[in-house]
Design a protein around this motif. Structure first.
Motif, PDB file in Angstrom:
ATOM      1  N   THR A 142       1.061  -1.168   0.094  1.00  0.00           N
ATOM      2  CA  THR A 142       0.103  -0.040   0.165  1.00  0.00           C
ATOM      3  C   THR A 142       0.741   1.285   0.072  1.00  0.00           C
ATOM      4  OG1 THR A 142      -1.745   1.185   1.207  1.00  0.00           O
ATOM      5  CG2 THR A 142      -0.136  -0.009   2.464  1.00  0.00           C
ATOM      6  N   ASN A 143       0.307   2.365   0.422  1.00  0.00           N
ATOM      7  CA  ASN A 143       1.029   3.854   0.255  1.00  0.00           C
ATOM      8  C   ASN A 143       0.315   4.689   1.279  1.00  0.00           C
ATOM      9  OD1 ASN A 143       2.195   5.884  -0.483  1.00  0.00           O
ATOM     10  ND2 ASN A 143       2.073   5.374  -2.489  1.00  0.00           N
TER      11      ASN A 143
ATOM     12  N   HIS B 280       3.416  -3.877   3.493  1.00  0.00           N
ATOM     13  CA  HIS B 280       4.599  -3.471   2.782  1.00  0.00           C
ATOM     14  C   HIS B 280       4.179  -2.160   2.117  1.00  0.00           C
ATOM     15  CE1 HIS B 280       6.840  -7.060   3.633  1.00  0.00           C
ATOM     16  NE2 HIS B 280       5.807  -7.838   3.357  1.00  0.00           N
ATOM     17  N   TYR B 281       5.602  -1.670   1.674  1.00  0.00           N
ATOM     18  CA  TYR B 281       5.462  -0.225   0.868  1.00  0.00           C
ATOM     19  C   TYR B 281       6.429  -0.324  -0.095  1.00  0.00           C
ATOM     20  CZ  TYR B 281       2.546   1.169   4.835  1.00  0.00           C
ATOM     21  OH  TYR B 281       1.346   1.383   5.620  1.00  0.00           O
TER      22      TYR B 281
ATOM     23  N   LEU C 207      13.676   0.185   5.506  1.00  0.00           N
ATOM     24  CA  LEU C 207      13.273   0.397   3.899  1.00  0.00           C
ATOM     25  C   LEU C 207      14.106  -0.484   2.918  1.00  0.00           C
ATOM     26  CD1 LEU C 207      12.871   4.222   4.090  1.00  0.00           C
ATOM     27  CD2 LEU C 207      10.924   2.598   3.770  1.00  0.00           C
ATOM     28  N   LYS C 208      15.239  -0.693   3.440  1.00  0.00           N
ATOM     29  CA  LYS C 208      16.030  -1.546   2.447  1.00  0.00           C
ATOM     30  C   LYS C 208      15.427  -3.397   2.554  1.00  0.00           C
ATOM     31  CE  LYS C 208      19.986  -3.140   0.413  1.00  0.00           C
ATOM     32  NZ  LYS C 208      19.556  -4.410   0.041  1.00  0.00           N
ATOM     33  N   ALA C 209      14.857  -3.452   3.655  1.00  0.00           N
ATOM     34  CA  ALA C 209      14.366  -4.675   3.600  1.00  0.00           C
ATOM     35  C   ALA C 209      13.006  -4.857   2.711  1.00  0.00           C
ATOM     36  CB  ALA C 209      13.940  -5.330   5.089  1.00  0.00           C
ATOM     37  N   GLU C 210      12.232  -3.641   2.562  1.00  0.00           N
ATOM     38  CA  GLU C 210      11.084  -3.584   1.931  1.00  0.00           C
ATOM     39  C   GLU C 210      11.419  -3.761   0.269  1.00  0.00           C
ATOM     40  OE1 GLU C 210       7.765  -3.104   2.891  1.00  0.00           O
ATOM     41  OE2 GLU C 210       8.954  -4.119   4.179  1.00  0.00           O
ATOM     42  N   GLN C 211      12.585  -3.169  -0.035  1.00  0.00           N
ATOM     43  CA  GLN C 211      12.929  -3.008  -1.512  1.00  0.00           C
ATOM     44  C   GLN C 211      13.194  -4.613  -1.812  1.00  0.00           C
ATOM     45  OE1 GLN C 211      16.040  -0.147  -2.012  1.00  0.00           O
ATOM     46  NE2 GLN C 211      14.599   1.680  -2.416  1.00  0.00           N
TER      47      GLN C 211
END
Length: 622
Positions: free
Chosen positions: A193-194, A231-232, A351-355
């Motif tokens: 989502t966002n 997640h984003y 954020l690194k894990a999200e990418q």
């Protein structure tokens, strides 16, 4: 420059996924007639409408003679596709091209079709039919599409047309029962989502879904039936543009994590970096809540943030986010540690894990469409509708292990029992703004015993109007000491709180005693001695003097005695005069009453001499 930057970022995004894959989620399409076409085929599930996950739909295929691309309303061609009594539902076959997939589905639905089959116009692998990114016209009907949609290959579409042309009946089953894996008694699902709330129909859809599905999601999670993870999506800025004004406004951590500008205008409104930071806040809210074994609180935070901190009200800020977190009882130290420093020239672990997670693994393809729901590692396709998503989740349970919620949509929750739902409540915990509903709790100031409370429902509710002091003292200060009680609430001041005479303060949180002696507002006469008391003061006079409070002066006790003696003489004189006047009044009143009574009796009773004559006549008769 703006165009070059956006193009470069898009190229980097593509390069990120070059080594990965995009999976097209499919359902089975089984042809039952004609005999020549009997077989099972694949069809791509449209990312709109309501696919019947876990179920099937049987229908007869019709190819319209006019408006074959379904880009116009079928009303203009006087065509309708409602099934005949006792007949199968209609699956409308339409051609790809000339308009959006959603337009075709909307026109087919309005004409009475139960499903729409879009035949590809080229020989290629199946693709996912998605909603348009920016189309003001489609926003009016996008969320109202309820029929399922499927894309079929050009070859199968041509075969359907040929069979229908020759007068054959084409019947098919759309089967979604195996569209999602269902290995065990727990469903794991993710929501990509966002935090951006100004991106048109898609943002509106995901915000509506989170609000509507929240209560259902929390019940499933609390009872251990599901495991949910948000997640984003972010991407990084090209190395050549890291120091550019545009990348600095759209990225954090030295260009490592970027998001599109909400208004697509770098010079106004919020920037992409604002979106990334709020995405990070929401990720950390989940992590901190998960560490406290309450991951479902993420749904409370996201819905409250959307309600209290929208972009349109210019409240899309970290300060507003922190207020929401505090109202829900989050550990702010843990939140700060998780968020880190957005200005640092280093990786942010969250954020690194999200990418890394964005790249497809196993059966799940790359996540490139927002919003996207992933259930049991398979991407959900279709409208983000509460009942549709619940059916999809329920289809992810192993047979006979699904919870009762999957057999009935009558789910009751009471989020107000947990941390008061993050809503306002009075200090005694007896009055609350939290109201439980089927879709989750709402924070709304209450009405108690006819007294209305006003406020935002989250941080403040104040009693208003007459009678408010009887309810929680109107939200005002009150105190008792040395047998004396004071209140800052007055029904005459129906909207506010004011400290009583002898006190000072805001009237809400505190009222402090005024030291009249120290401030020299009392006992200013000669020979006066002042002693402060709580809410008042006491004044005494030196020597043989007596203090007169109303005149703030001292007089001698002999004068006071003479004065009082004189007053007593006056009082006694007045009392004697009053008693005499009252006696005269009673005597005259009685005399008047006696004369009136005698006059009345004279009319009905004989006088004394008349009575003697009457007696003699009476005796003569005898």
């Amino acid at each position: 420059m703006k165009g070059r930057l956006l193009l470069s970022i898009s190229l980097v995004l593509l390069l990120q996924f070059a080594s990965a894959k995009f999976n097209v989620e499919k359902s089975s399409l089984r042809v039952t007639s004609p005999e020549s076409l009997k077989d099972v085929y694949g069809s791509a599930i449209g990312n709109f409408g309501v696919p019947k996950y876990g179920g099937t739909l049987h229908g007869g295929v019709i190819y319209p003679k006019s408006n074959q691309k379904a880009c116009k309303s079928f009303d203009d061609f006087d065509l309708a596709f409602k099934p005949k009594p006792g007949g199968l539902p209609v699956f409308l076959l339409v051609d790809r091209g000339d308009c959006y997939f959603t337009t075709k589905a909307w026109n087919a639905q309005n004409a009475g079709a139960a499903a729409v089959l879009v035949t590809d116009d080229r020989v290629e692998p199946l693709i996912t039919m998605d909603t348009p990114e920016e189309d003001a016209a489609s926003e009016t009907y996008l969320n109202n599409i309820t029929i399922p949609s499927a894309l079929i290959t050009k070859r199968l579409g041509d075969s359907f047309k040929k069979a229908l042309e020759s007068g054959e009946m084409v019947n098919v089953y759309l089967d979604w029962r195996e569209s999602l894996p269902h290995p065990d008694e727990r469903v794991e699902y993710e929501f990509w989502t966002n935090s951006n709330d100004e991106c048109g129909a898609k943002c509106d859809m995901q915000l509506d879904f989170v609000r509507d599905f929240k209560g259902m999601a929390q019940v499933l999670e609390k009872k251990g039936f599901t495991q949910f993870t948000p997640h984003y999506i972010t991407w990084y800025c090209p190395e050549a543009f890291v120091l550019s004004k545009q990348c600095k406004s759209q990225c954090i951590n030295h260009g490592r994590y970027c998001a599109p500008d909400p208004e697509q205008d770098f010079s106004t409104g919020y920037d992409g970096k604002d979106v990334v930071i709020q995405n990070l806040y929401q990720l950390c809210a989940f992590r901190v809540a998960n560490e406290s074994h309450k991951p479902w609180v993420w749904w409370d935070y996201v819905t409250d943030f959307a309600a209290r901190c929208p972009m349109k009200d210019k409240k899309y800020t970290t300060d507003c986010a922190n207020e929401v977190l505090k109202s829900l009882g989050f550990d702010m130290k843990k939140m700060s540690d998780c968020i880190g420093d957005p200005e640092a020239d280093s990786d942010n672990p969250v954020l690194k894990a999200e990418q890394d997670e964005q790249v497809g693994k196993g059966d799940r393809g790359d996540v490139t469409i927002l919003p996207t729901l992933v259930i049991n590692n398979r991407q959900y396709r279709g409208k983000l509708d509460k009942s549709a998503v619940l059916k999809a989740i329920c289809s992810g349970f192993e047979e006979t292990t699904e919870p009762s919620i999957c057999l009935s949509t009558d789910v009751e929750t009471n989020e107000c029992l947990d941390n008061n739902g993050g809503c306002w409540e009075d200090k005694a915990g007896k009055i609350t703004a939290c109201k439980d509903t089927f879709r989750g709790r709402v924070c709304e100031c209450p009405v108690v015993q006819g007294v209305k409370f006003v406020g935002d429902g989250y941080t403040e509710c104040k009693a208003s109007g007459t009678g408010r002091c009887a309810i929680n003292n109107g939200g005002c200060w009150n105190g008792t000491k040395d047998g004396k009680s004071y209140s800052a609430c007055s029904n005459d001041n129906s909207e506010g709180c004011k400290c009583p005479i002898g006190f000072k303060g805001d009237g809400v949180n505190n009222c402090e005693d005024v030291d009249e002696c120290k401030e020299k507002t009392a006992c200013q006469c000669r020979n006066c001695q002042c002693r402060n008391t709580w809410g008042s003061y006491e004044c005494t006079c030196g020597g043989n003097l007596l203090y007169m409070r109303e005149h703030d002066t001292c007089i001698s006790k002999e004068a006071a005695k003479v004065g009082w003696g004189f007053l007593w003489v006056i009082f006694l004189g007045l009392a004697v005069a009053g008693a005499g006047a009252y006696a005269v009044y009673k005597y005259r009143l009685r005399s008047y009453m006696d004369s009136e009574i005698r006059a009345i009796m004279a009319q009905y009773m004989p006088l004394e001499n008349q009575g003697e004559v009457a007696n003699r006549v009476q005796h003569a008769d005898i």
